[in-house]
Design a protein around this motif. Structure first.
Motif, mmCIF file in Angstrom:
data_model
loop_
_atom_site.group_PDB
_atom_site.id
_atom_site.type_symbol
_atom_site.label_atom_id
_atom_site.label_comp_id
_atom_site.label_asym_id
_atom_site.label_seq_id
_atom_site.Cartn_x
_atom_site.Cartn_y
_atom_site.Cartn_z
ATOM 1 N N ASP A 24 0.861 -1.181 0.000
ATOM 2 C CA ASP A 24 0.000 0.000 0.000
ATOM 3 C C ASP A 24 0.901 1.235 0.000
ATOM 4 O OD1 ASP A 24 -1.722 2.098 0.453
ATOM 5 O OD2 ASP A 24 -2.609 1.280 2.277
ATOM 6 N N PRO A 25 0.836 2.090 -1.039
ATOM 7 C CA PRO A 25 1.714 3.266 -1.089
ATOM 8 C C PRO A 25 1.588 4.175 0.126
ATOM 9 C CG PRO A 25 0.626 2.947 -3.207
ATOM 10 C CD PRO A 25 -0.005 1.988 -2.245
ATOM 11 N N ALA A 26 0.428 4.186 0.772
ATOM 12 C CA ALA A 26 0.226 5.072 1.914
ATOM 13 C C ALA A 26 1.078 4.652 3.106
ATOM 14 C CB ALA A 26 -1.240 5.099 2.311
ATOM 15 N N THR A 27 1.263 3.350 3.293
ATOM 16 C CA THR A 27 2.024 2.860 4.448
ATOM 17 C C THR A 27 3.401 2.343 4.072
ATOM 18 O OG1 THR A 27 0.887 0.723 4.205
ATOM 19 C CG2 THR A 27 -0.029 2.302 5.793
ATOM 20 N N THR A 28 3.690 2.266 2.784
ATOM 21 C CA THR A 28 5.051 1.979 2.331
ATOM 22 C C THR A 28 5.906 3.214 2.589
ATOM 23 O OG1 THR A 28 4.437 0.363 0.641
ATOM 24 C CG2 THR A 28 6.458 1.594 0.262
ATOM 25 N N GLY A 29 7.150 3.007 2.933
ATOM 26 C CA GLY A 29 8.035 4.142 3.205
ATOM 27 C C GLY A 29 9.368 3.663 3.693
ATOM 28 N N SER A 30 9.941 4.385 4.634
ATOM 29 C CA SER A 30 11.241 3.974 5.163
ATOM 30 C C SER A 30 11.403 4.439 6.599
ATOM 31 C CB SER A 30 12.378 4.538 4.305
ATOM 32 O OG SER A 30 12.467 5.947 4.435
ATOM 33 N N LEU A 31 12.256 3.738 7.314
ATOM 34 C CA LEU A 31 12.745 4.163 8.608
ATOM 35 C C LEU A 31 14.120 4.764 8.361
ATOM 36 C CD1 LEU A 31 12.031 0.852 10.574
ATOM 37 C CD2 LEU A 31 10.405 2.616 9.866
ATOM 38 N N GLY A 32 14.595 5.603 9.277
ATOM 39 C CA GLY A 32 15.947 6.118 9.084
ATOM 40 C C GLY A 32 16.137 7.496 9.646
ATOM 41 N N ALA A 33 17.339 8.023 9.416
ATOM 42 C CA ALA A 33 17.706 9.324 9.970
ATOM 43 C C ALA A 33 18.305 10.210 8.894
ATOM 44 C CB ALA A 33 18.708 9.139 11.115
ATOM 45 N N CYS A 154 14.646 11.559 12.770
ATOM 46 C CA CYS A 154 14.773 10.101 12.838
ATOM 47 C C CYS A 154 13.377 9.520 12.717
ATOM 48 C CB CYS A 154 15.437 9.653 14.137
ATOM 49 S SG CYS A 154 15.673 7.849 14.212
ATOM 50 N N ARG A 155 13.140 8.812 11.622
ATOM 51 C CA ARG A 155 11.818 8.260 11.325
ATOM 52 C C ARG A 155 11.729 6.831 11.856
ATOM 53 N NH1 ARG A 155 14.306 9.815 7.183
ATOM 54 N NH2 ARG A 155 14.199 7.806 6.101
ATOM 55 N N THR A 156 10.844 6.610 12.814
ATOM 56 C CA THR A 156 10.717 5.286 13.425
ATOM 57 C C THR A 156 9.493 4.527 12.928
ATOM 58 O OG1 THR A 156 9.564 6.247 15.327
ATOM 59 C CG2 THR A 156 11.950 6.019 15.497
ATOM 60 N N GLY A 157 8.773 5.112 11.994
ATOM 61 C CA GLY A 157 7.645 4.445 11.354
ATOM 62 C C GLY A 157 7.560 4.890 9.909
ATOM 63 N N PRO A 158 7.065 4.046 9.002
ATOM 64 C CA PRO A 158 7.022 4.399 7.576
ATOM 65 C C PRO A 158 5.834 5.275 7.215
ATOM 66 C CG PRO A 158 6.149 2.198 7.884
ATOM 67 C CD PRO A 158 6.588 2.675 9.253
ATOM 68 N N GLY A 159 5.989 6.057 6.153
ATOM 69 C CA GLY A 159 4.877 6.842 5.631
ATOM 70 C C GLY A 159 4.577 8.080 6.447
ATOM 71 N N ILE A 160 3.558 8.785 6.043
ATOM 72 C CA ILE A 160 3.170 10.027 6.716
ATOM 73 C C ILE A 160 2.685 9.782 8.149
ATOM 74 C CG2 ILE A 160 1.647 12.038 6.598
ATOM 75 C CD1 ILE A 160 3.930 11.889 4.482
ATOM 76 N N PRO A 161 1.993 8.669 8.442
ATOM 77 C CA PRO A 161 1.557 8.443 9.830
ATOM 78 C C PRO A 161 2.702 8.070 10.772
ATOM 79 C CG PRO A 161 0.236 7.159 8.261
ATOM 80 C CD PRO A 161 1.440 7.643 7.537
ATOM 81 N N GLY A 162 3.873 7.714 10.229
ATOM 82 C CA GLY A 162 4.963 7.234 11.060
ATOM 83 C C GLY A 162 5.484 8.283 12.034
ATOM 84 N N ARG A 204 18.654 2.233 15.032
ATOM 85 C CA ARG A 204 18.426 3.127 16.172
ATOM 86 C C ARG A 204 18.582 4.586 15.737
ATOM 87 N NH1 ARG A 204 23.894 1.544 17.238
ATOM 88 N NH2 ARG A 204 25.241 3.303 17.818
ATOM 89 N N CYS A 205 18.085 5.487 16.584
ATOM 90 C CA CYS A 205 18.219 6.916 16.329
ATOM 91 C C CYS A 205 19.530 7.425 16.925
ATOM 92 C CB CYS A 205 17.051 7.678 16.952
ATOM 93 S SG CYS A 205 15.458 7.386 16.159
ATOM 94 N N PHE A 212 25.131 10.681 14.515
ATOM 95 C CA PHE A 212 24.448 10.595 13.222
ATOM 96 C C PHE A 212 25.447 10.336 12.102
ATOM 97 C CE2 PHE A 212 23.239 13.192 9.423
ATOM 98 C CZ PHE A 212 22.307 12.309 8.894
ATOM 99 N N PHE A 213 26.557 11.040 12.109
ATOM 100 C CA PHE A 213 27.560 10.830 11.063
ATOM 101 C C PHE A 213 28.237 9.469 11.209
ATOM 102 C CE2 PHE A 213 27.150 15.262 9.916
ATOM 103 C CZ PHE A 213 27.439 15.245 8.558
ATOM 104 N N THR A 214 28.469 9.032 12.427
ATOM 105 C CA THR A 214 29.077 7.716 12.633
ATOM 106 C C THR A 214 28.180 6.611 12.092
ATOM 107 O OG1 THR A 214 30.288 8.442 14.596
ATOM 108 C CG2 THR A 214 29.897 6.079 14.369
ATOM 109 N N LEU A 215 26.900 6.645 12.436
ATOM 110 C CA LEU A 215 25.964 5.628 11.968
ATOM 111 C C LEU A 215 25.763 5.705 10.453
ATOM 112 C CD1 LEU A 215 23.252 5.820 14.788
ATOM 113 C CD2 LEU A 215 25.023 4.068 14.484
#
Length: 287
Positions: A24-33, A154-162, A204-205, A212-215
């Motif tokens: 589902d494009p609405a809940t597809t996305g990415s985690l990350g920083a 730091c995004r801990t959930g995918p998509g706009i609701p994340g 992790r965040c 942030f640069f190390t990770l």
């Protein structure tokens, strides 16, 4: 109906990410920083009978460096919103170089079109449309969500609701250099690349810009995405003990601190960037 609406959306540099595909494009996305940067895309939307898009890149003095007509993602967004307008996007940073400009163009366009045609959509609904369009066109996975506000994200959930955790880091200074475009669809449609990226994700965040640069650097090394010119730039930064990593996804490097400018400027045009204090916004509504 207004005669013109102008909107701005900041760009985004991703340090590391993990794709999340749900079907589902609405809940597809990415985690990350990453970092929401103070450069981005300005969109001017005016009424027109049929969709038309012009993309312009200018230098800081206003000289046009490149321009072209047509943008499949922005045209698709207009179709999704059920409107026909003329859209002109302007930016200073190189396109397709890991600065999140495709997301910025979509998000600024969604906001401008909503205001121009008085569609009555909420900002969150506009973001959802921009995000779904980006996912469908494989131009990105998490940049639209990130650019809703400023700071180091730091995004801990995918998509706009994340859920997104933000550190304001107002004094963080970045310098970036890019060597050529690295189209996101090339990586985001490769099963082998996506598998390596998923394994490399730190999970992790970061607690500070330094972490942030190390990770980010650990992720870049493990992901297998580093190109020869990126390797050269990273080695030069390493020699001067300057925190640096690869722009994701782009064939370039971003580094921390004023000293980075001197190192990276020897490899190409170095862009000095700050952290955005706020996200996407309407700049002007002209009757």
């Amino acid at each position: 109906m207004p005669g013109k609406v102008r909107a701005f959306c900041p760009g985004h540099i991703s340090g590391y990410f993990k794709p999340v595909f749900t079907g589902d494009p609405a809940t597809t996305g990415s985690l990350g920083a990453g970092v929401v940067i103070d450069e981005g895309v300005t969109v001017v939307a005016t009424p027109d009978r049929s969709p038309a898009v012009r993309i312009v890149r200018k230098d800081l003095h206003g000289t046009i460096l490149e321009s072209r007509d047509g943008s499949a993602p922005v045209e698709s967004l207009m179709e999704k919103m059920g409107v026909g307008s003329r859209i002109v996007t302007e930016c200073h940073l190189p396109i397709g170089a890991g600065f999140g400009l495709s997301a910025a163009a979509l998000m600024a366009s969604a906001l401008a079109l909503n205001a121009l045609h008085d569609l009555g959509l909420s900002r969150r609904e506009c973001a959802g449309l921009a995000h779904e369009t980006e996912v469908l066109h494989r131009t990105g996975l998490g940049d639209v969500a990130a650019c809703q506000a400023g700071g180091r994200d730091c995004r801990t959930g995918p998509g706009i609701p994340g859920e997104i955790h933000r550190d304001r880091d107002a004094d963080l200074h970045l310098v970036a250099v890019t060597f050529s475009a690295l189209p996101s669809p090339t990586v985001l449609t490769s099963a082998e690349s996506l598998e390596r990226i998923t394994r490399a994700f730190p999970g992790r965040c970061p607690g500070s810009p330094e972490e942030f640069f190390t990770l980010s650097r650990q992720f870049a090394e493990a992901s297998g995405l580093i190109t020869p010119p990126v390797r050269k730039a990273l080695s030069l930064c390493d020699a001067k003990e300057i925190p640096a990593s690869m722009t994701m996804l782009g064939n370039g490097v971003f580094a921390m601190g004023d000293r980075a400018g001197k190192v990276l400027s020897g490899l190409g045009e170095a862009f000095s960037l700050g952290v955005a204090g706020e996200g996407v916004r309407i700049l002007e509504v002209q009757e």
